[in-house]
Write a protein that holds these residues in place. Sequence first.
Motif: not given
Length: 93
Positions: A56-62, A9-10, A48-50, A42-43
């Motif tokens: 992200m696609p897997g998180t949204v899908n779940r 991220p940095y 924020i989400m660590s 992206s950063a």
Amino acid sequence: MSLLIDYRPYILIAVLVGMIFLPKDWRKNKLFQIAAFLLAFSAGYELIMSEPVTNMPGTVNRFLNQDGAEHNENSRYYQDPIDRSNRLYKPSE
């Protein structure tokens, strides 16, 4: 390699700040603006989400595939799918 993953991220933020110092005619380009937006998103997401943006696609899908409310959880708004289907699609006699 893990050092790059830890500081990703940095590194994205550093690249985004470095893009500010490019010539002004480059910064007016639409492709440049899209790349800057994607880098900033992206950063921000990673900070924020660590977690990496690639997760992200897997998180949204779940999140979207969670079970709905049970009848006893929210009886005011719950509709039994079979009753609803019979009511909507029952052939008229």
